[in-house]
Design a protein around this motif. Sequence first.
Motif, PDB file in Angstrom:
ATOM      1  N   LYS A 109      37.007 151.218 -63.928  1.00  0.00           N
ATOM      2  CA  LYS A 109      36.749 151.974 -62.707  1.00  0.00           C
ATOM      3  C   LYS A 109      35.492 152.823 -62.848  1.00  0.00           C
ATOM      4  O   LYS A 109      34.683 152.906 -61.918  1.00  0.00           O
ATOM      5  CB  LYS A 109      37.954 152.860 -62.386  1.00  0.00           C
ATOM      6  CG  LYS A 109      39.181 152.102 -61.921  1.00  0.00           C
ATOM      7  CD  LYS A 109      40.334 153.052 -61.655  1.00  0.00           C
ATOM      8  CE  LYS A 109      41.583 152.281 -61.245  1.00  0.00           C
ATOM      9  NZ  LYS A 109      42.753 153.187 -61.059  1.00  0.00           N
ATOM     10  N   ILE A 110      35.347 153.466 -64.005  1.00  0.00           N
ATOM     11  CA  ILE A 110      34.168 154.310 -64.221  1.00  0.00           C
ATOM     12  C   ILE A 110      32.908 153.461 -64.187  1.00  0.00           C
ATOM     13  O   ILE A 110      31.893 153.835 -63.588  1.00  0.00           O
ATOM     14  CB  ILE A 110      34.291 155.056 -65.566  1.00  0.00           C
ATOM     15  CG1 ILE A 110      35.452 156.061 -65.500  1.00  0.00           C
ATOM     16  CG2 ILE A 110      32.990 155.775 -65.904  1.00  0.00           C
ATOM     17  CD1 ILE A 110      35.746 156.725 -66.822  1.00  0.00           C
ATOM     18  N   GLN A 111      32.959 152.275 -64.827  1.00  0.00           N
ATOM     19  CA  GLN A 111      31.807 151.394 -64.831  1.00  0.00           C
ATOM     20  C   GLN A 111      31.449 150.950 -63.416  1.00  0.00           C
ATOM     21  O   GLN A 111      30.271 150.872 -63.046  1.00  0.00           O
ATOM     22  CB  GLN A 111      32.111 150.172 -65.704  1.00  0.00           C
ATOM     23  CG  GLN A 111      30.885 149.405 -66.155  1.00  0.00           C
ATOM     24  CD  GLN A 111      30.026 150.245 -67.083  1.00  0.00           C
ATOM     25  OE1 GLN A 111      30.526 150.842 -68.027  1.00  0.00           O
ATOM     26  NE2 GLN A 111      28.742 150.305 -66.810  1.00  0.00           N
ATOM     27  N   VAL A 153      51.050 158.274 -56.129  1.00  0.00           N
ATOM     28  CA  VAL A 153      49.691 157.781 -56.345  1.00  0.00           C
ATOM     29  C   VAL A 153      49.128 158.333 -57.657  1.00  0.00           C
ATOM     30  O   VAL A 153      48.981 159.555 -57.806  1.00  0.00           O
ATOM     31  CB  VAL A 153      48.773 158.198 -55.177  1.00  0.00           C
ATOM     32  CG1 VAL A 153      47.345 157.718 -55.417  1.00  0.00           C
ATOM     33  CG2 VAL A 153      49.327 157.668 -53.863  1.00  0.00           C
ATOM     34  N   PRO A 154      48.782 157.464 -58.617  1.00  0.00           N
ATOM     35  CA  PRO A 154      48.130 157.944 -59.835  1.00  0.00           C
ATOM     36  C   PRO A 154      46.641 158.172 -59.587  1.00  0.00           C
ATOM     37  O   PRO A 154      45.956 157.315 -59.016  1.00  0.00           O
ATOM     38  CB  PRO A 154      48.360 156.800 -60.827  1.00  0.00           C
ATOM     39  CG  PRO A 154      48.461 155.579 -59.973  1.00  0.00           C
ATOM     40  CD  PRO A 154      49.060 156.018 -58.663  1.00  0.00           C
ATOM     41  N   VAL A 155      46.136 159.308 -59.998  1.00  0.00           N
ATOM     42  CA  VAL A 155      44.714 159.634 -59.862  1.00  0.00           C
ATOM     43  C   VAL A 155      44.140 159.726 -61.267  1.00  0.00           C
ATOM     44  O   VAL A 155      44.205 160.767 -61.911  1.00  0.00           O
ATOM     45  CB  VAL A 155      44.499 160.949 -59.092  1.00  0.00           C
ATOM     46  CG1 VAL A 155      43.009 161.203 -58.884  1.00  0.00           C
ATOM     47  CG2 VAL A 155      45.229 160.921 -57.758  1.00  0.00           C
ATOM     48  N   ASN A 156      43.598 158.624 -61.752  1.00  0.00           N
ATOM     49  CA  ASN A 156      43.121 158.564 -63.131  1.00  0.00           C
ATOM     50  C   ASN A 156      41.733 159.176 -63.245  1.00  0.00           C
ATOM     51  O   ASN A 156      40.717 158.481 -63.127  1.00  0.00           O
ATOM     52  CB  ASN A 156      43.098 157.113 -63.627  1.00  0.00           C
ATOM     53  CG  ASN A 156      44.432 156.705 -64.221  1.00  0.00           C
ATOM     54  OD1 ASN A 156      44.999 157.435 -65.042  1.00  0.00           O
ATOM     55  ND2 ASN A 156      44.944 155.570 -63.803  1.00  0.00           N
ATOM     56  N   GLU A 171      38.268 156.168 -55.277  1.00  0.00           N
ATOM     57  CA  GLU A 171      38.821 154.891 -55.747  1.00  0.00           C
ATOM     58  C   GLU A 171      40.344 154.899 -55.660  1.00  0.00           C
ATOM     59  O   GLU A 171      40.954 153.881 -55.313  1.00  0.00           O
ATOM     60  CB  GLU A 171      38.377 154.645 -57.186  1.00  0.00           C
ATOM     61  CG  GLU A 171      36.889 154.411 -57.362  1.00  0.00           C
ATOM     62  CD  GLU A 171      36.425 153.123 -56.719  1.00  0.00           C
ATOM     63  OE1 GLU A 171      37.178 152.120 -56.778  1.00  0.00           O
ATOM     64  OE2 GLU A 171      35.321 153.107 -56.158  1.00  0.00           O
ATOM     65  N   ALA A 172      40.972 156.038 -55.969  1.00  0.00           N
ATOM     66  CA  ALA A 172      42.425 156.132 -55.881  1.00  0.00           C
ATOM     67  C   ALA A 172      42.902 155.950 -54.437  1.00  0.00           C
ATOM     68  O   ALA A 172      43.912 155.285 -54.181  1.00  0.00           O
ATOM     69  CB  ALA A 172      42.892 157.479 -56.428  1.00  0.00           C
ATOM     70  N   LEU A 173      42.164 156.533 -53.480  1.00  0.00           N
ATOM     71  CA  LEU A 173      42.526 156.357 -52.071  1.00  0.00           C
ATOM     72  C   LEU A 173      42.384 154.899 -51.651  1.00  0.00           C
ATOM     73  O   LEU A 173      43.229 154.365 -50.918  1.00  0.00           O
ATOM     74  CB  LEU A 173      41.653 157.249 -51.192  1.00  0.00           C
ATOM     75  CG  LEU A 173      41.849 158.762 -51.324  1.00  0.00           C
ATOM     76  CD1 LEU A 173      40.879 159.497 -50.413  1.00  0.00           C
ATOM     77  CD2 LEU A 173      43.283 159.160 -51.000  1.00  0.00           C
TER      78      LEU A 173
END
Length: 496
Positions: free
Chosen positions: A7-9, A157-160, A177-179
């Motif tokens: 996700k970060i990438q 909802v996980p918010v990493n 991204e989590a949304l």
Amino acid sequence: MSSLRAKIQDVFNEPACEQNRGKDAKARKEGCSKPLTPGAAAGGCAFDGAKIVLQPITDVAHLIHAPLACEGNSWDNRGAASSGPTLWRTSFTTDLTELDVVMGRGERKLFKAIREIKEAYGPPAIFVYPTCVTALIGDDIEAVCKRAAEKFGLPVVPVNAPGFVGSKNLGNKLAGEALLEHVIGTVEPDDAGPYDINILGEFNLSGEFWLVKPLLDRLGIRVRACIPGDARYFDIACAHRARAAMMVCSTALINLARKMEQRWDIPFFEGSFYGITDTSEALRQISQLLVKKGADPEILGRTEALIAEEEAIAWKKLAAYRPRLEGKRVLLNTGGVKSWSVVHALMEIGIEIVGTSVKKSTVEDKERIKQILKDDNHMFEQMAPRELYAMLSEHKADIMLSGGRTQFIALKAKTPWLDINQERQHPYAGYDGMVELVRQIDLAIYNPIWCQVREPAPWDCQPAVREELPSTKSETAILHVVQEFAGTTADDFGEC
């Protein structure tokens, strides 16, 4: 952890960012954020950024899976305002202890906390935020959230976005991204229409979006979702059925706007509701996008009529302040969209901009500043507190507009200061907001306290030395008489 890296990438490789597109493949993977110094991320880490974006969703329970100190105080987070629920202002945390970490009880404690929130508050959804500690010990947040959602029948909802992965700006994007992954598109509305829009990156600070929404209501434009200001979970879940979107702060949620355009064909533009001209232009662009998506073209005429009416009212109110503020010099120490939108707003009434910070601004923001100021001599990337103090103490600016962290520099320099950042107490968006901003600047500059604090203190004042003047004949005679009686006593004068 591997999914978090991916996700970060993906966030770093942001094709909607012109600056990012100009880099080679290696530089693009590194992103734009500077690496954080371990132990120095308080107030600016990815967790903080994610919570800033998501906490103004007012009817959701925000659960921090971490030791107690990671949560802090959520009651007055950034000054965002709600027109209804207040659950978002309640702090929820699993309060992990050292024993929980050593014994591996984190996941069990998280599941129990989700159940307790469900039973006590019954929210439409629960957002779960891991932090540095729980991410490092390897708690599987996504698995716990998935199991809890199945067990309790509500979205979890996980918010990493643990703090160590990067800066606050990166956390903003990970929240988006989590949304996208867990919320937007999960509910189908039964009232979708051709005049539905989304507003992205608007936080409703001090309730300032409430100054803009009535304008859209008068045009028949419905805000399907304002993300995140004064938002509801159901509205965000239905946001994929909007016809157009406006991006208010591109550095925060540009990835969300771009991916919603790709997935659901929702065109967007970047605009601002600060200042008369920018507010009018934003209303025009919203109407134009809706017409392109199938709305009746008559909305363009109604938009122009509304703009003409509101501008006339606003300029009439501002006319009283122009003679008092024209030529006054302002130093703007902020960033992002305010680095150019507020500049444009102030210049409209004749205020001179002596400097504006571009520390948090994108390349597009900097280009707008150059177009407005006609050069880049008044732009500074970062100004040390000593330099700020020197500039203000030398009276190169009549007032400084900034956040709370630099207010004491202005006060020490005996210069008026006005809060323009998220802790501000007054709304500055829209036509009425512009009038309020000018009114507050006028009150700050002409406050009589500045005349008093600039006067030297009594103990700093040296008494004037009286010059010796040549004696006259009368003064000499008086002095002679005084000298004659200097040695006498009361007995020398006899009885009175």
